[in-house]
Design a protein around this motif. Structure first.
Motif, PDB file in Angstrom:
ATOM      1  N   PRO A  98       1.544 -12.551  -6.572  1.00  0.00           N
ATOM      2  CA  PRO A  98       0.405 -11.975  -5.847  1.00  0.00           C
ATOM      3  C   PRO A  98       0.488 -12.315  -4.360  1.00  0.00           C
ATOM      4  CG  PRO A  98      -0.331 -13.106  -7.834  1.00  0.00           C
ATOM      5  CD  PRO A  98       1.108 -13.496  -7.617  1.00  0.00           C
ATOM      6  N   ASP A  99       0.985 -11.380  -3.564  1.00  0.00           N
ATOM      7  CA  ASP A  99       1.203 -11.643  -2.140  1.00  0.00           C
ATOM      8  C   ASP A  99       0.467 -10.670  -1.226  1.00  0.00           C
ATOM      9  OD1 ASP A  99       2.614  -9.340  -2.637  1.00  0.00           O
ATOM     10  OD2 ASP A  99       4.576 -10.155  -2.089  1.00  0.00           O
ATOM     11  N   GLY A 100      -0.306  -9.759  -1.818  1.00  0.00           N
ATOM     12  CA  GLY A 100      -1.041  -8.794  -1.006  1.00  0.00           C
ATOM     13  C   GLY A 100      -0.220  -7.585  -0.596  1.00  0.00           C
ATOM     14  N   LYS A 101       1.085  -7.593  -0.917  1.00  0.00           N
ATOM     15  CA  LYS A 101       1.942  -6.449  -0.602  1.00  0.00           C
ATOM     16  C   LYS A 101       1.982  -5.526  -1.818  1.00  0.00           C
ATOM     17  CE  LYS A 101       4.827  -9.327   2.379  1.00  0.00           C
ATOM     18  NZ  LYS A 101       6.179  -9.912   2.601  1.00  0.00           N
ATOM     19  N   VAL A 102       1.562  -4.315  -1.616  1.00  0.00           N
ATOM     20  CA  VAL A 102       1.430  -3.382  -2.738  1.00  0.00           C
ATOM     21  C   VAL A 102       2.696  -2.554  -2.864  1.00  0.00           C
ATOM     22  CG1 VAL A 102       0.082  -1.495  -3.699  1.00  0.00           C
ATOM     23  CG2 VAL A 102      -1.060  -3.343  -2.455  1.00  0.00           C
ATOM     24  N   GLY A 103       3.519  -2.921  -3.842  1.00  0.00           N
ATOM     25  CA  GLY A 103       4.754  -2.199  -4.099  1.00  0.00           C
ATOM     26  C   GLY A 103       4.659  -1.377  -5.366  1.00  0.00           C
ATOM     27  N   GLU A 104       5.816  -0.964  -5.853  1.00  0.00           N
ATOM     28  CA  GLU A 104       5.861  -0.060  -7.004  1.00  0.00           C
ATOM     29  C   GLU A 104       5.230  -0.675  -8.249  1.00  0.00           C
ATOM     30  OE1 GLU A 104       9.211   2.434  -9.588  1.00  0.00           O
ATOM     31  OE2 GLU A 104       9.760   1.444  -7.706  1.00  0.00           O
ATOM     32  N   LYS A 105       5.499  -1.971  -8.514  1.00  0.00           N
ATOM     33  CA  LYS A 105       4.939  -2.610  -9.710  1.00  0.00           C
ATOM     34  C   LYS A 105       3.413  -2.625  -9.671  1.00  0.00           C
ATOM     35  CE  LYS A 105       8.679  -5.754 -11.067  1.00  0.00           C
ATOM     36  NZ  LYS A 105       9.041  -7.181 -11.303  1.00  0.00           N
ATOM     37  N   THR A 106       2.861  -2.962  -8.515  1.00  0.00           N
ATOM     38  CA  THR A 106       1.401  -3.000  -8.401  1.00  0.00           C
ATOM     39  C   THR A 106       0.806  -1.612  -8.571  1.00  0.00           C
ATOM     40  OG1 THR A 106       1.477  -4.941  -6.937  1.00  0.00           O
ATOM     41  CG2 THR A 106      -0.527  -3.621  -6.901  1.00  0.00           C
ATOM     42  N   ARG A 107       1.438  -0.600  -7.974  1.00  0.00           N
ATOM     43  CA  ARG A 107       0.904   0.763  -8.082  1.00  0.00           C
ATOM     44  C   ARG A 107       0.981   1.282  -9.520  1.00  0.00           C
ATOM     45  NH1 ARG A 107       3.259   1.569  -2.721  1.00  0.00           N
ATOM     46  NH2 ARG A 107       1.504   1.533  -1.271  1.00  0.00           N
ATOM     47  N   GLU A 108       2.062   0.951 -10.215  1.00  0.00           N
ATOM     48  CA  GLU A 108       2.165   1.379 -11.615  1.00  0.00           C
ATOM     49  C   GLU A 108       1.100   0.700 -12.462  1.00  0.00           C
ATOM     50  OE1 GLU A 108       3.960   3.810 -12.987  1.00  0.00           O
ATOM     51  OE2 GLU A 108       4.463   4.283 -10.910  1.00  0.00           O
ATOM     52  N   ALA A 109       0.832  -0.569 -12.180  1.00  0.00           N
ATOM     53  CA  ALA A 109      -0.214  -1.291 -12.915  1.00  0.00           C
ATOM     54  C   ALA A 109      -1.582  -0.686 -12.632  1.00  0.00           C
ATOM     55  CB  ALA A 109      -0.194  -2.767 -12.542  1.00  0.00           C
ATOM     56  N   ILE A 110      -1.830  -0.326 -11.377  1.00  0.00           N
ATOM     57  CA  ILE A 110      -3.106   0.302 -11.017  1.00  0.00           C
ATOM     58  C   ILE A 110      -3.255   1.637 -11.757  1.00  0.00           C
ATOM     59  CG2 ILE A 110      -4.396   1.394  -9.141  1.00  0.00           C
ATOM     60  CD1 ILE A 110      -3.206  -0.747  -7.267  1.00  0.00           C
ATOM     61  N   LYS A 111      -2.179   2.409 -11.819  1.00  0.00           N
ATOM     62  CA  LYS A 111      -2.238   3.684 -12.547  1.00  0.00           C
ATOM     63  C   LYS A 111      -2.555   3.465 -14.018  1.00  0.00           C
ATOM     64  CE  LYS A 111       0.940   6.405  -9.666  1.00  0.00           C
ATOM     65  NZ  LYS A 111       2.244   7.103  -9.636  1.00  0.00           N
ATOM     66  N   VAL A 126      -4.320   1.054 -15.282  1.00  0.00           N
ATOM     67  CA  VAL A 126      -5.751   0.739 -15.356  1.00  0.00           C
ATOM     68  C   VAL A 126      -6.563   2.010 -15.183  1.00  0.00           C
ATOM     69  CG1 VAL A 126      -7.640  -0.477 -14.196  1.00  0.00           C
ATOM     70  CG2 VAL A 126      -5.453  -1.639 -14.568  1.00  0.00           C
ATOM     71  N   GLU A 127      -6.200   2.818 -14.195  1.00  0.00           N
ATOM     72  CA  GLU A 127      -6.921   4.072 -13.962  1.00  0.00           C
ATOM     73  C   GLU A 127      -6.857   4.967 -15.201  1.00  0.00           C
ATOM     74  OE1 GLU A 127      -6.307   4.635  -9.131  1.00  0.00           O
ATOM     75  OE2 GLU A 127      -4.696   5.234 -10.509  1.00  0.00           O
ATOM     76  N   ARG A 128      -5.703   5.013 -15.829  1.00  0.00           N
ATOM     77  CA  ARG A 128      -5.529   5.841 -17.032  1.00  0.00           C
ATOM     78  C   ARG A 128      -6.446   5.352 -18.149  1.00  0.00           C
ATOM     79  NH1 ARG A 128      -0.576   5.056 -17.377  1.00  0.00           N
ATOM     80  NH2 ARG A 128       0.115   6.857 -16.155  1.00  0.00           N
ATOM     81  N   SER A 129      -6.508   4.040 -18.328  1.00  0.00           N
ATOM     82  CA  SER A 129      -7.324   3.475 -19.401  1.00  0.00           C
ATOM     83  C   SER A 129      -8.811   3.693 -19.179  1.00  0.00           C
ATOM     84  CB  SER A 129      -7.036   1.980 -19.546  1.00  0.00           C
ATOM     85  OG  SER A 129      -7.522   1.265 -18.424  1.00  0.00           O
ATOM     86  N   LEU A 130      -9.198   3.845 -17.905  1.00  0.00           N
ATOM     87  CA  LEU A 130     -10.615   4.019 -17.568  1.00  0.00           C
ATOM     88  C   LEU A 130     -10.984   5.482 -17.337  1.00  0.00           C
ATOM     89  CD1 LEU A 130     -11.014   1.004 -15.095  1.00  0.00           C
ATOM     90  CD2 LEU A 130     -11.815   1.147 -17.458  1.00  0.00           C
ATOM     91  N   GLY A 131     -10.013   6.375 -17.489  1.00  0.00           N
ATOM     92  CA  GLY A 131     -10.288   7.791 -17.274  1.00  0.00           C
ATOM     93  C   GLY A 131     -10.464   8.153 -15.816  1.00  0.00           C
ATOM     94  N   MET A 132      -9.911   7.341 -14.934  1.00  0.00           N
ATOM     95  CA  MET A 132      -9.996   7.610 -13.501  1.00  0.00           C
ATOM     96  C   MET A 132      -8.798   8.458 -13.070  1.00  0.00           C
ATOM     97  SD  MET A 132     -10.982   3.694 -12.336  1.00  0.00           S
ATOM     98  CE  MET A 132     -11.016   4.064 -10.585  1.00  0.00           C
ATOM     99  N   PRO A 133      -8.906   9.169 -11.932  1.00  0.00           N
ATOM    100  CA  PRO A 133      -7.744   9.901 -11.411  1.00  0.00           C
ATOM    101  C   PRO A 133      -6.590   8.931 -11.151  1.00  0.00           C
ATOM    102  CG  PRO A 133      -9.747  10.570 -10.267  1.00  0.00           C
ATOM    103  CD  PRO A 133     -10.118   9.379 -11.105  1.00  0.00           C
ATOM    104  N   LEU A 134      -5.367   9.353 -11.441  1.00  0.00           N
ATOM    105  CA  LEU A 134      -4.206   8.482 -11.281  1.00  0.00           C
ATOM    106  C   LEU A 134      -3.719   8.536  -9.832  1.00  0.00           C
ATOM    107  CD1 LEU A 134      -2.184   9.231 -14.542  1.00  0.00           C
ATOM    108  CD2 LEU A 134      -3.999   7.554 -14.131  1.00  0.00           C
ATOM    109  N   THR A 135      -4.050   7.485  -9.072  1.00  0.00           N
ATOM    110  CA  THR A 135      -3.671   7.432  -7.658  1.00  0.00           C
ATOM    111  C   THR A 135      -2.690   6.295  -7.358  1.00  0.00           C
ATOM    112  OG1 THR A 135      -5.474   5.933  -7.016  1.00  0.00           O
ATOM    113  CG2 THR A 135      -5.960   8.305  -7.056  1.00  0.00           C
ATOM    114  N   GLY A 136      -2.778   5.194  -8.107  1.00  0.00           N
ATOM    115  CA  GLY A 136      -1.970   4.019  -7.792  1.00  0.00           C
ATOM    116  C   GLY A 136      -2.427   3.329  -6.531  1.00  0.00           C
ATOM    117  N   ARG A 137      -3.601   3.688  -6.048  1.00  0.00           N
ATOM    118  CA  ARG A 137      -4.099   3.161  -4.773  1.00  0.00           C
ATOM    119  C   ARG A 137      -4.903   1.883  -4.991  1.00  0.00           C
ATOM    120  NH1 ARG A 137      -9.125   3.780  -2.467  1.00  0.00           N
ATOM    121  NH2 ARG A 137      -9.158   3.072  -0.302  1.00  0.00           N
ATOM    122  N   PRO A 138      -4.651   0.846  -4.189  1.00  0.00           N
ATOM    123  CA  PRO A 138      -5.431  -0.394  -4.297  1.00  0.00           C
ATOM    124  C   PRO A 138      -6.773  -0.265  -3.575  1.00  0.00           C
ATOM    125  CG  PRO A 138      -3.807  -0.620  -2.557  1.00  0.00           C
ATOM    126  CD  PRO A 138      -3.586   0.735  -3.166  1.00  0.00           C
TER     127      PRO A 138
END
Length: 395
Positions: free
Chosen positions: A358-371, A373-385
């Motif tokens: 956890p370094d505050g730098k949002v790379g591919e792994k973080t964006r995929e994880a965000i997607k 979460v968004e998928r599980s919550l029915g949110m639009p898939l953005t990968g945005r922090p």
């Protein structure tokens, strides 16, 4: 050219590689470059010392080919580069290096807060210099099948001249995949033209001498026609229906032109500035807007992107104690500071996602994880922090 991994002009080089030569060609290519280096005054001894043990680096080629898939909204870009943490770190760095900044300001006529803001955005005040060996990276690019190989060969020769002169130890010459290095991320050819020895030790060391780094940056901005006493500009208020097609750094007019269109200062008072000025509306007519002078062009020349210039400009204001951006960005999903991004990554890790350190730098792994979460919550898939995902993950 100055910039590093976050430099927009160098990102434009992505995708330029068309063919990768056989590894056997690398040594032959280096031998050819040695002849050019000798003609440029680089001794055989210096060349051998600089290139000993280097190899063709596939990682450099991978990075040069990688097209960014995620376009960062301006509010996320600004939140990450100009947050409270960077402001406080910057004020502390300015106190520690007050004499060097004062000397640079006096000698080159460039505001110390602007110098420090470049330093902060480029390397987080000397903390993030880049780890890729310059000679190996540039030799790889110079010997690969890309249409910019002559450019990179020139940068490699400039690097070899730095080593020949003894300004910086070869082991300290690390930086971005494309060759930017030092505390304010100069390209080697820019270093050759504009680096200075501000601390007076006989070497132009922009890696380990903060004085030389800030002095060199001041010299760069002076060469880019910075004019002290003018300022870069300030935030303004646009009238309803303002045509943003008229905005942009290059579309400058006398202040009276913008006044006649209904542009005012934030408090509604009349605009004031000397010389032609432009209007920036980076998020459209409904977002924050800024009046910019020719000094903004000087900042822009460091790394040719208006968003980059704006980050430098706003950070310089905050380092001097002024307010940051006042108007609201046109989003219902608040941007996250670096501290909040680290918090987001910690929460993702707790949920079982692999995002690395956890370094505050949002790379591919973080964006995929965000997607995910968004998928599980029915949110639009953005990968945005953003604030919504952070809140959805809970404490």
């Amino acid at each position: 050219m100055t910039s590093r991994a976050t430099l927009t002009a160098l990102v434009c080089l992505a995708g330029i590689v068309t063919t990768v030569p056989a590894y056997a060609d690398f040594d032959a290519c280096l031998a050819g470059i040695q002849g050019q280096a000798a003609a440029a005054g680089v001794s055989a001894q210096a060349f051998r010392a600089a290139t000993k043990g280097i190899e063709y680096d596939d990682k450099v080629i991978e990075l040069s080919q990688k097209q960014p898939e995620f376009k960062t909204p301006i509010w996320d870009y600004m939140a990450a580069l100009v947050d409270d943490e960077r402001v406080e770190d910057g004020k502390a760095a300015m106190r520690r290096n007050a004499q060097a900044l004062a000397t640079a300001e006096q000698r080159y006529g460039v505001d110390r807060h602007v110098i420090a803001a470049v330093w902060g955005v480029e390397s987080n005040f000397g903390k993030n210099l880049g780890t890729m060996p310059l000679v190996q990276s540039l030799a790889t690019l110079a010997c690969s099948g890309n249409r910019r190989r002559d450019f990179f060969r020139g940068e490699l020769l400039a690097t070899l001249k730095i080593i020949e002169r003894g300004d910086i130890e070869p082991s300290r010459l690390t930086g971005s995949w494309a060759g930017a290095f030092g505390q304010t991320q100069f390209m080697p050819s820019t270093y050759q033209r504009l680096a200075v020895d501000l601390d007076g030790d006989g070497r132009r060391d922009v890696v380990d001498s903060t004085a030389d780094a800030v002095g060199s940056t001041a010299n760069f901005l002076r060469a880019a026609k910075w004019s002290n006493g003018m300022g870069w500009g300030y935030e303004v208020k646009l009238p309803r229906g303002f045509n943003t097609a008229a905005a942009g750094r290059t579309r400058k007019h006398p202040v009276g032109h913008w006044t006649s269109l209904g542009v005012t200062k934030l408090d509604g008072s009349a605009l004031s500035a000397s010389g032609p000025v432009g209007i920036l509306a980076p998020a459209g007519a409904n977002g924050p807007a800024f009046l910019v002078t020719k000094n903004f062009d000087s900042i822009y020349s460091y790394n040719a992107a208006e968003s980059y210039g704006l980050a430098i400009a706003v950070l310089s204001d905050r380092l001097r104690g002024r307010a940051g951006v006042q108007a609201e960005w046109p989003t219902d999903d608040p941007p996250l500071s670096r501290a909040e991004r680290r918090d987001l990554q910690v929460r993702l890790t707790r949920k079982g996602y692999d995002v690395g350190e956890p370094d505050g730098k949002v790379g591919e792994k973080t964006r995929e994880a965000i997607k995910a979460v968004e998928r599980s919550l029915g949110m639009p898939l953005t990968g945005r922090p953003g604030g919504k995902v952070l809140q959805a993950l809970g404490g």
